[in-house]
Design a protein around this motif. Structure first.
Motif, PDB file in Angstrom:
ATOM      1  N   TYR A 120      36.165 102.277 -30.183  1.00 17.91           N
ATOM      2  CA  TYR A 120      36.434 100.861 -30.393  1.00 17.91           C
ATOM      3  C   TYR A 120      37.917 100.622 -30.656  1.00 17.91           C
ATOM      4  CZ  TYR A 120      36.062  96.222 -32.543  1.00 17.91           C
ATOM      5  OH  TYR A 120      36.207  94.901 -32.849  1.00 17.91           O
ATOM      6  N   LEU A 121      38.501 101.385 -31.578  1.00 15.65           N
ATOM      7  CA  LEU A 121      39.919 101.213 -31.901  1.00 15.65           C
ATOM      8  C   LEU A 121      40.807 101.593 -30.721  1.00 15.65           C
ATOM      9  CD1 LEU A 121      40.167 102.515 -35.594  1.00 15.65           C
ATOM     10  CD2 LEU A 121      39.997 100.166 -34.765  1.00 15.65           C
ATOM     11  N   LEU A 122      40.431 102.632 -30.000  1.00 20.08           N
ATOM     12  CA  LEU A 122      41.211 103.038 -28.830  1.00 20.08           C
ATOM     13  C   LEU A 122      41.163 101.971 -27.739  1.00 20.08           C
ATOM     14  CD1 LEU A 122      40.288 106.834 -28.607  1.00 20.08           C
ATOM     15  CD2 LEU A 122      42.461 105.830 -29.363  1.00 20.08           C
ATOM     16  N   THR A 123      40.026 101.291 -27.632  1.00 15.80           N
ATOM     17  CA  THR A 123      39.904 100.214 -26.651  1.00 15.80           C
ATOM     18  C   THR A 123      40.794  99.038 -27.036  1.00 15.80           C
ATOM     19  OG1 THR A 123      37.624 100.857 -26.151  1.00 15.80           O
ATOM     20  CG2 THR A 123      38.299  98.649 -25.489  1.00 15.80           C
ATOM     21  N   LEU A 124      40.865  98.730 -28.329  1.00 21.63           N
ATOM     22  CA  LEU A 124      41.780  97.685 -28.780  1.00 21.63           C
ATOM     23  C   LEU A 124      43.221  98.024 -28.417  1.00 21.63           C
ATOM     24  CD1 LEU A 124      40.534  96.664 -32.350  1.00 21.63           C
ATOM     25  CD2 LEU A 124      40.065  95.564 -30.160  1.00 21.63           C
ATOM     26  N   LYS A 125      43.577  99.280 -28.577  1.00 23.93           N
ATOM     27  CA  LYS A 125      44.935  99.718 -28.224  1.00 23.93           C
ATOM     28  C   LYS A 125      45.173  99.553 -26.726  1.00 23.93           C
ATOM     29  CE  LYS A 125      48.080 103.660 -28.508  1.00 23.93           C
ATOM     30  NZ  LYS A 125      48.270 105.055 -28.991  1.00 23.93           N
ATOM     31  N   GLU A 126      44.183  99.895 -25.930  1.00 30.89           N
ATOM     32  CA  GLU A 126      44.303  99.757 -24.476  1.00 30.89           C
ATOM     33  C   GLU A 126      44.493  98.291 -24.078  1.00 30.89           C
ATOM     34  OE1 GLU A 126      41.593 100.480 -20.451  1.00 30.89           O
ATOM     35  OE2 GLU A 126      40.979 101.352 -22.366  1.00 30.89           O
ATOM     36  N   ILE A 127      43.723  97.401 -24.708  1.00 30.64           N
ATOM     37  CA  ILE A 127      43.860  95.975 -24.429  1.00 30.64           C
ATOM     38  C   ILE A 127      45.265  95.495 -24.786  1.00 30.64           C
ATOM     39  CG2 ILE A 127      43.078  93.673 -25.123  1.00 30.64           C
ATOM     40  CD1 ILE A 127      40.283  94.907 -25.527  1.00 30.64           C
ATOM     41  N   ARG A 128      45.743  95.910 -25.948  1.00 29.01           N
ATOM     42  CA  ARG A 128      47.087  95.515 -26.381  1.00 29.01           C
ATOM     43  C   ARG A 128      48.146  95.998 -25.397  1.00 29.01           C
ATOM     44  NH1 ARG A 128      51.111  98.112 -28.361  1.00 29.01           N
ATOM     45  NH2 ARG A 128      49.966 100.011 -28.840  1.00 29.01           N
ATOM     46  N   THR A 129      48.043  97.266 -24.982  1.00 28.32           N
ATOM     47  CA  THR A 129      49.034  97.842 -24.077  1.00 28.32           C
ATOM     48  C   THR A 129      49.041  97.128 -22.731  1.00 28.32           C
ATOM     49  OG1 THR A 129      48.766 100.006 -25.134  1.00 28.32           O
ATOM     50  CG2 THR A 129      49.787  99.965 -22.952  1.00 28.32           C
ATOM     51  N   LYS A 130      47.855  96.858 -22.186  1.00 30.52           N
ATOM     52  CA  LYS A 130      47.771  96.199 -20.886  1.00 30.52           C
ATOM     53  C   LYS A 130      48.327  94.785 -20.926  1.00 30.52           C
ATOM     54  CE  LYS A 130      43.996  98.812 -18.777  1.00 30.52           C
ATOM     55  NZ  LYS A 130      42.628  98.757 -18.187  1.00 30.52           N
ATOM     56  N   ARG A 131      48.269  94.148 -22.079  1.00 25.87           N
ATOM     57  CA  ARG A 131      48.800  92.795 -22.204  1.00 25.87           C
ATOM     58  C   ARG A 131      50.284  92.780 -22.562  1.00 25.87           C
ATOM     59  NH1 ARG A 131      45.823  88.245 -22.421  1.00 25.87           N
ATOM     60  NH2 ARG A 131      43.593  88.450 -22.081  1.00 25.87           N
ATOM     61  N   GLY A 132      50.870  93.965 -22.674  1.00 26.00           N
ATOM     62  CA  GLY A 132      52.288  94.042 -22.977  1.00 26.00           C
ATOM     63  C   GLY A 132      52.639  93.713 -24.408  1.00 26.00           C
ATOM     64  N   LEU A 133      51.688  93.883 -25.304  1.00 23.34           N
ATOM     65  CA  LEU A 133      51.918  93.583 -26.714  1.00 23.34           C
ATOM     66  C   LEU A 133      52.490  94.790 -27.432  1.00 23.34           C
ATOM     67  CD1 LEU A 133      48.521  91.806 -27.434  1.00 23.34           C
ATOM     68  CD2 LEU A 133      50.690  90.741 -26.820  1.00 23.34           C
ATOM     69  N   THR A 134      53.266  94.528 -28.457  1.00 30.01           N
ATOM     70  CA  THR A 134      53.821  95.609 -29.273  1.00 30.01           C
ATOM     71  C   THR A 134      53.199  95.573 -30.658  1.00 30.01           C
ATOM     72  OG1 THR A 134      55.665  94.198 -29.980  1.00 30.01           O
ATOM     73  CG2 THR A 134      56.019  95.599 -28.041  1.00 30.01           C
ATOM     74  N   ASP A 135      52.950  96.753 -31.214  1.00 25.13           N
ATOM     75  CA  ASP A 135      52.396  96.854 -32.565  1.00 25.13           C
ATOM     76  C   ASP A 135      53.565  96.972 -33.537  1.00 25.13           C
ATOM     77  OD1 ASP A 135      50.963  97.276 -34.842  1.00 25.13           O
ATOM     78  OD2 ASP A 135      50.301  99.294 -34.318  1.00 25.13           O
ATOM     79  N   GLU A 136      54.196  95.839 -33.805  1.00 24.79           N
ATOM     80  CA  GLU A 136      55.413  95.840 -34.623  1.00 24.79           C
ATOM     81  C   GLU A 136      55.154  96.263 -36.064  1.00 24.79           C
ATOM     82  OE1 GLU A 136      56.752  91.873 -34.170  1.00 24.79           O
ATOM     83  OE2 GLU A 136      57.598  92.188 -32.157  1.00 24.79           O
ATOM     84  N   LEU A 137      53.946  96.046 -36.537  1.00 24.55           N
ATOM     85  CA  LEU A 137      53.621  96.372 -37.930  1.00 24.55           C
ATOM     86  C   LEU A 137      53.159  97.807 -38.112  1.00 24.55           C
ATOM     87  CD1 LEU A 137      51.664  93.124 -38.908  1.00 24.55           C
ATOM     88  CD2 LEU A 137      54.084  93.640 -39.275  1.00 24.55           C
ATOM     89  N   GLY A 138      52.903  98.514 -37.007  1.00 22.56           N
ATOM     90  CA  GLY A 138      52.366  99.863 -37.110  1.00 22.56           C
ATOM     91  C   GLY A 138      50.938  99.880 -37.606  1.00 22.56           C
ATOM     92  N   ALA A 139      50.229  98.775 -37.384  1.00 24.50           N
ATOM     93  CA  ALA A 139      48.871  98.632 -37.915  1.00 24.50           C
ATOM     94  C   ALA A 139      47.884  99.589 -37.258  1.00 24.50           C
ATOM     95  CB  ALA A 139      48.398  97.196 -37.753  1.00 24.50           C
ATOM     96  N   GLU A 140      48.061  99.833 -35.955  1.00 24.99           N
ATOM     97  CA  GLU A 140      47.102 100.698 -35.258  1.00 24.99           C
ATOM     98  C   GLU A 140      47.044 102.091 -35.865  1.00 24.99           C
ATOM     99  OE1 GLU A 140      46.905  98.921 -30.708  1.00 24.99           O
ATOM    100  OE2 GLU A 140      48.201 100.612 -31.167  1.00 24.99           O
TER     101      GLU A 140
END
Length: 240
Positions: A120-140
């Motif tokens: 589930y968490l890895l899928t969220l990361k994949e969605i974020r990456t494909k949309r060009g989003l950055t994890d600025e907070l290091g939350a993942e």
């Protein structure tokens, strides 16, 4: 028409991944009536209904754009706010998703059948990456560390239907949210900030397109002595 096509259909990249993390971890994911299941249709009837629905949404959007003055000035906060409000009105009247709602629906549909928390968490990361989003907070990374902590405690992979294990994980997520300063009551503010960033990015793209169009026109013999107009003075309604 390049201007209006961007106004109606162009989806810009989102800036910052907070909206995914805030929505997914601070609150349970909610469904959206816009995507409610519909009776099964076949062949020409289905195509006809799709066409009519798209046509209705397009006409609604065009009707609003013909009335609202949009100033192409991404550096003016008032112009950005006005543009964002116009886009919000179009979404409401045409029954369209906002970008944050679209992200939520993507998460919901992509993760519905995932049984374990890690995938589930890895899928969220994949969605974020494909949309060009950055994890600025290091939350993942913090979320994954929390999952690993819980899995060590229960001595097995955490499944999403494991109520006790998920309660432990959500408690860890609450700690992370608190550390990052994420509060449930601030979610509307996060969505508003996201929409303003999107509006600014779209206005920047429109400004770029307008300048390119004027530069191309100026190269033509009949326009070479004509001064270029200030992009801010353009009225998109004249091009619709």
């Amino acid at each position: 028409m390049a201007f209006t096509s961007r106004l109606i259909s162009k989806s810009r990249q989102l800036y910052g991944s907070q909206i995914i993390l805030h929505k997914e971890y601070a609150l349970p994911l909610r469904g959206f009536a816009k995507e409610a299941s519909r009776p099964a249709l076949k062949g020409d009837e289905m195509l006809k209904n799709i066409f009519l629905e798209v046509k209705k949404k397009f006409e609604t959007a065009m009707g609003i754009l013909r009335k609202e003055k949009i100033t192409i000035d991404p550096d003016d906060p008032a112009a950005v706010t006005q543009y964002a409000n116009v886009m919000k009105t179009i979404r409401q009247k045409a029954d369209l998703f906002s970008e944050s709602q679209r992200i939520q629906y993507t998460i919901q549909s992509r993760t519905a059948n995932i049984q374990d928390a890690r995938t589930y968490l890895l899928t969220l990361k994949e969605i974020r990456t494909k949309r060009g989003l950055t994890d600025e907070l290091g939350a993942e990374a913090m979320m994954m560390n929390a999952l690993e902590k819980i899995e060590k405690e229960i001595k097995k992979p955490l499944l999403r239907n494991d109520k006790n294990g998920m309660a432990l994980l959500l408690a860890e997520f609450d700690k992370i949210n608190k550390k990052l300063g994420i509060r449930k009551e601030d979610l509307p503010k996060y969505e508003e900030q996201l929409e303003l960033k999107i509006a600014k990015a779209q206005l920047e793209e429109l400004k770029k397109d307008a300048l390119e169009a004027m530069e191309t026109q100026k190269k033509r013999e009949e326009f070479k002595d004509e001064p270029m107009a200030d992009v801010k003075s353009l009225d998109i309604r004249n091009f619709i």
